[in-house]
Design a protein around this motif. Structure first.
Motif, short mmCIF file in Angstrom:
data_model
loop_
_atom_site.label_atom_id
_atom_site.label_comp_id
_atom_site.label_asym_id
_atom_site.label_seq_id
_atom_site.Cartn_x
_atom_site.Cartn_y
_atom_site.Cartn_z
N LYS A 263 -4.29 -21.82 7.57
CA LYS A 263 -3.27 -22.53 8.61
C LYS A 263 -3.33 -21.78 9.86
O LYS A 263 -3.21 -22.38 11.18
N LEU A 269 -2.32 -28.07 9.03
CA LEU A 269 -2.12 -28.08 7.58
C LEU A 269 -3.17 -28.82 6.75
O LEU A 269 -3.93 -29.26 7.36
N ALA A 275 0.09 -27.79 12.40
CA ALA A 275 1.23 -26.66 11.78
C ALA A 275 2.27 -26.34 12.86
O ALA A 275 1.80 -26.46 14.13
#
Length: 327
Positions: A263, A269, A275
């Protein structure tokens, strides 16, 4: 007879090396400190006034611990410094330059300048003074390494010891280390409280009760933030594999899981969506708004109705996770 005082104390340091009756001690100290620098040992010195007087009203008055001149005209300045601050090196350079500047008067040539020596003893810079044994007497100064202390400390190089008052049946060795390392979460909480997240300061209250209430509300706010962060781990850059932390060697350096490293590297993600940090996810949720509406061209007294913007799938997931929190 040895002095029963701590020579690192400023006034004691001046009394030992700056007093006329201890001139022999000063000579021995200079020869010991400058043994690899001086062409020949010092045999006699004259102790000078440690005050460097102002030549004009605007000049800066400087004071040193000990100042002396030997028979060859060389000037020596000795300082002991217990506190290291940002401008210390600049002060050292200024004091050393002042030794040269005060040797000349108008019309004199630079060729008559005599060497100067500035000795600064900065205590606890490298934490090595504890390994030295000082021998300070009325007629001499000497020091040598405490080999026993060096050997004892070398046996603990790279190690740290954690002690607890709890009995072994209440806290195992591994659990004690984990609890100690968990103090980093307390430090993170203080950073969050003092940052832009919760802004515990400045405090605009004056009475004790209101200050306590302000701090209490900030602690409650952090409690809410912590629960939100835990619930949102799957949407944030946070490491989701918390069970792994309970199985790993507590003494070994902490490492992140492969998923967390992925990540951080891709900024995405597993589903390909971005993210977030806690702050950016809050900013994303802040785009959900409620609009108060009225029919076009309707009179001002007509009833209004509310319409909320439709959350995105990521926003819906974040809101559902918050609703699932159980305290």
């Amino acid at each position: 007879m040895q002095h029963k005082i701590n020579p690192k104390v400023d006034c004691a340091f001046k009394a030992l090396l700056g007093a006329e009756e201890n001139r022999a001690l000063l000579i021995d100290f200079l020869n010991a400190m400058l043994i690899d620098t001086l062409p020949r040992p010092i045999s006699a010195v004259r102790i000078l006034d440690p005050y460097n007087p102002r030549e004009t009203l605007e000049d800066k008055l400087t004071i040193v611990d000990v100042k002396a001149r030997d028979a060859a005209g060389r000037v020596f300045q000795i300082e002991i410094q217990l506190v290291v601050y940002a401008d210390l090196t600049t002060r050292m350079l200024y004091a050393r330059a002042d030794l040269y500047r005060r040797q000349l008067r108008r019309g004199q040539d630079y060729s008559i300048l005599k060497p100067t020596y500035a000795i600064w003893r900065v205590v606890n810079t490298y934490k090595m003074a504890k390994h030295l044994i000082l021998d300070i007497a009325a007629e001499h100064f000497d020091f040598h390494i405490d080999e026993a202390k060096v050997t004892a400390e070398a046996a603990l190089d790279g190690l740290y010891v954690i002690r607890t008052s709890l009995p072994a049946e209440q806290s195992s060795d591994d659990e004690t280390v984990r609890r100690y390392k968990s103090l980093s979460h307390v430090e993170a909480a203080f950073r969050s409280l003092k940052s832009d997240d919760l802004q515990i300061r400045p405090i605009y209250h004056y009475s004790a009760d209101r200050v306590r209430a302000h701090l209490f509300l900030c602690m409650l706010a952090y409690y809410v933030k912590w629960h939100m962060s835990e619930a949102w781990r799957g949407l944030l850059f946070a490491d989701e594999d918390q069970e792994r932390l309970t199985r790993r060697d507590p003494v070994a350096p902490a490492t992140r899981s492969e998923a967390a490293l992925r990540k951080a590297a891709t900024k995405q993600l597993p589903d390909g969506s971005p993210a977030h940090s806690f702050r950016t996810l809050l900013n994303d949720l802040a785009t959900i708004v409620r609009n108060t509406c009225r029919r076009p061209n309707a009179p001002s007294d007509e009833a209004t109705f509310d319409i909320d913007t439709t959350p995105t799938p990521k926003q819906s997931a974040a809101l559902d996770l918050i609703k699932a929190i159980r305290v």
